[in-house]
Design a protein around this motif. Structure first.
Motif, PDB file in Angstrom:
ATOM      1  N   PHE A   1       7.206   8.199  -4.127  1.00  0.00           N
ATOM      2  CA  PHE A   1       5.975   7.617  -3.597  1.00  0.00           C
ATOM      3  C   PHE A   1       4.755   8.162  -4.327  1.00  0.00           C
ATOM      4  O   PHE A   1       3.909   8.840  -3.730  1.00  0.00           O
ATOM      5  CB  PHE A   1       5.853   7.905  -2.096  1.00  0.00           C
ATOM      6  N   PRO A   2       4.635   7.895  -5.628  1.00  0.00           N
ATOM      7  CA  PRO A   2       3.508   8.451  -6.381  1.00  0.00           C
ATOM      8  C   PRO A   2       2.158   8.015  -5.795  1.00  0.00           C
ATOM      9  O   PRO A   2       1.984   6.858  -5.426  1.00  0.00           O
ATOM     10  CB  PRO A   2       3.707   7.912  -7.797  1.00  0.00           C
ATOM     11  N   GLY A   3       1.248   8.975  -5.684  1.00  0.00           N
ATOM     12  CA  GLY A   3      -0.091   8.674  -5.188  1.00  0.00           C
ATOM     13  C   GLY A   3      -0.194   8.507  -3.686  1.00  0.00           C
ATOM     14  O   GLY A   3      -1.264   8.182  -3.171  1.00  0.00           O
ATOM     15  N   ALA A   4       0.889   8.745  -2.952  1.00  0.00           N
ATOM     16  CA  ALA A   4       0.863   8.587  -1.498  1.00  0.00           C
ATOM     17  C   ALA A   4      -0.025   9.652  -0.858  1.00  0.00           C
ATOM     18  O   ALA A   4      -0.271  10.713  -1.427  1.00  0.00           O
ATOM     19  CB  ALA A   4       2.281   8.690  -0.932  1.00  0.00           C
ATOM     20  N   THR A   5      -0.490   9.345   0.334  1.00  0.00           N
ATOM     21  CA  THR A   5      -1.238  10.301   1.131  1.00  0.00           C
ATOM     22  C   THR A   5      -0.227  11.116   1.934  1.00  0.00           C
ATOM     23  O   THR A   5       0.681  10.546   2.553  1.00  0.00           O
ATOM     24  CB  THR A   5      -2.197   9.566   2.090  1.00  0.00           C
TER      25      THR A   5
ATOM     26  N   MET B   1       9.761  18.076  -1.958  1.00  0.00           N
ATOM     27  CA  MET B   1       8.427  17.649  -2.376  1.00  0.00           C
ATOM     28  C   MET B   1       8.464  16.973  -3.739  1.00  0.00           C
ATOM     29  O   MET B   1       7.840  15.932  -3.946  1.00  0.00           O
ATOM     30  CB  MET B   1       7.496  18.861  -2.424  1.00  0.00           C
ATOM     31  N   HIS B   2       9.204  17.565  -4.670  1.00  0.00           N
ATOM     32  CA  HIS B   2       9.326  16.962  -6.001  1.00  0.00           C
ATOM     33  C   HIS B   2       9.943  15.568  -5.902  1.00  0.00           C
ATOM     34  O   HIS B   2       9.475  14.627  -6.558  1.00  0.00           O
ATOM     35  CB  HIS B   2      10.171  17.860  -6.919  1.00  0.00           C
ATOM     36  N   THR B   3      10.978  15.432  -5.094  1.00  0.00           N
ATOM     37  CA  THR B   3      11.650  14.142  -4.952  1.00  0.00           C
ATOM     38  C   THR B   3      10.729  13.103  -4.332  1.00  0.00           C
ATOM     39  O   THR B   3      10.617  11.985  -4.840  1.00  0.00           O
ATOM     40  CB  THR B   3      12.931  14.290  -4.094  1.00  0.00           C
ATOM     41  N   VAL B   4      10.071  13.459  -3.239  1.00  0.00           N
ATOM     42  CA  VAL B   4       9.221  12.482  -2.554  1.00  0.00           C
ATOM     43  C   VAL B   4       8.016  12.095  -3.408  1.00  0.00           C
ATOM     44  O   VAL B   4       7.573  10.943  -3.370  1.00  0.00           O
ATOM     45  CB  VAL B   4       8.812  12.975  -1.143  1.00  0.00           C
ATOM     46  N   ALA B   5       7.499  13.013  -4.204  1.00  0.00           N
ATOM     47  CA  ALA B   5       6.376  12.679  -5.092  1.00  0.00           C
ATOM     48  C   ALA B   5       6.817  11.660  -6.137  1.00  0.00           C
ATOM     49  O   ALA B   5       6.037  10.786  -6.522  1.00  0.00           O
ATOM     50  CB  ALA B   5       5.835  13.939  -5.760  1.00  0.00           C
TER      51      ALA B   5
ATOM     52  N   SER C   1       0.841  -1.196   0.000  1.00  0.00           N
ATOM     53  CA  SER C   1       0.000   0.000   0.000  1.00  0.00           C
ATOM     54  C   SER C   1       0.875   1.245   0.000  1.00  0.00           C
ATOM     55  O   SER C   1       2.047   1.208   0.338  1.00  0.00           O
ATOM     56  CB  SER C   1      -0.924  -0.009   1.218  1.00  0.00           C
ATOM     57  N   THR C   2       0.270   2.359  -0.401  1.00  0.00           N
ATOM     58  CA  THR C   2       1.041   3.608  -0.419  1.00  0.00           C
ATOM     59  C   THR C   2       1.190   4.129   1.004  1.00  0.00           C
ATOM     60  O   THR C   2       0.280   4.014   1.815  1.00  0.00           O
ATOM     61  CB  THR C   2       0.351   4.677  -1.295  1.00  0.00           C
ATOM     62  N   PRO C   3       2.335   4.704   1.305  1.00  0.00           N
ATOM     63  CA  PRO C   3       2.575   5.165   2.669  1.00  0.00           C
ATOM     64  C   PRO C   3       1.853   6.479   2.983  1.00  0.00           C
ATOM     65  O   PRO C   3       1.509   7.239   2.101  1.00  0.00           O
ATOM     66  CB  PRO C   3       4.094   5.379   2.695  1.00  0.00           C
TER      67      PRO C   3
END
Length: 165
Positions: A27-31, A20-24, A2-4
């Motif tokens: 973890f695409p689609g994460a909450t 923010m750009h890196t983490v997106a 599942s997404t984190p």
């Protein structure tokens, strides 16, 4: 898998935007909760009880809260634009930013704390403190500190490279 659920410490700075750009991308689609930790001026204001300057200080604190809300909202919008499911959250506490981040991560039961890195080193970092270093030392949750491209390049350039013998 599942997404984190992410807690992204966000202050609107270029380093926070870069993180923010890196983490997106990681973890695409994460909450994500875009978290802005602010310290209200009430601690200082307590010493002004009955002083005419107190009213001005309260006005400044209200304006600072408005700015804090805008920073968090802008961060959440950037996160959504990058494909995350995001909401803003502001902390107004006398605690330090790092304490607020660690406490909020626990309260929200997040899977990962994400912070950008300002890249301070040496005496300046010691004097000013380091939110990311403090979070790393005190968090009970996995924590990811992401340097911006500029910070990473400066760190690479500051290394003393000796030729291999």
């Amino acid at each position: 898998m599942s997404t984190p659920k992410l807690l992204i410490a966000y202050d609107g700075s270029p380093n926070a935007q870069s993180a923010m750009h890196t983490v997106a991308g990681l973890f695409p689609g994460a909450t994500a909760v875009l978290f802005y930790a602010r310290q209200p001026l009430e601690g200082f204001a307590a010493h002004l009880e009955g002083h005419p300057a107190l009213e001005k200080l309260q006005g400044l604190d209200a304006a600072a809260l408005d700015v804090s809300e805008q920073i968090a909202a802008d961060g959440a919008q950037l996160a959504r634009d990058l494909g995350l499911i995001a909401e803003p959250l502001i902390s107004s506490t006398m605690a330090t930013a790092s304490e607020a981040i660690v406490d909020t991560a626990e309260e929200l039961n997040v899977d990962l704390i994400v912070l950008g890195s300002r890249g301070l080193r040496g005496f300046k970092a010691t004097l000013l403190g380091s939110t990311s270093a403090s979070v790393l030392h005190h968090a009970t949750r996995p924590t990811l500190v992401i340097p911006s491209d500029a910070v990473a390049a400066a760190r690479r350039n500051s290394r003393v490279v000796t030729p291999a013998e």
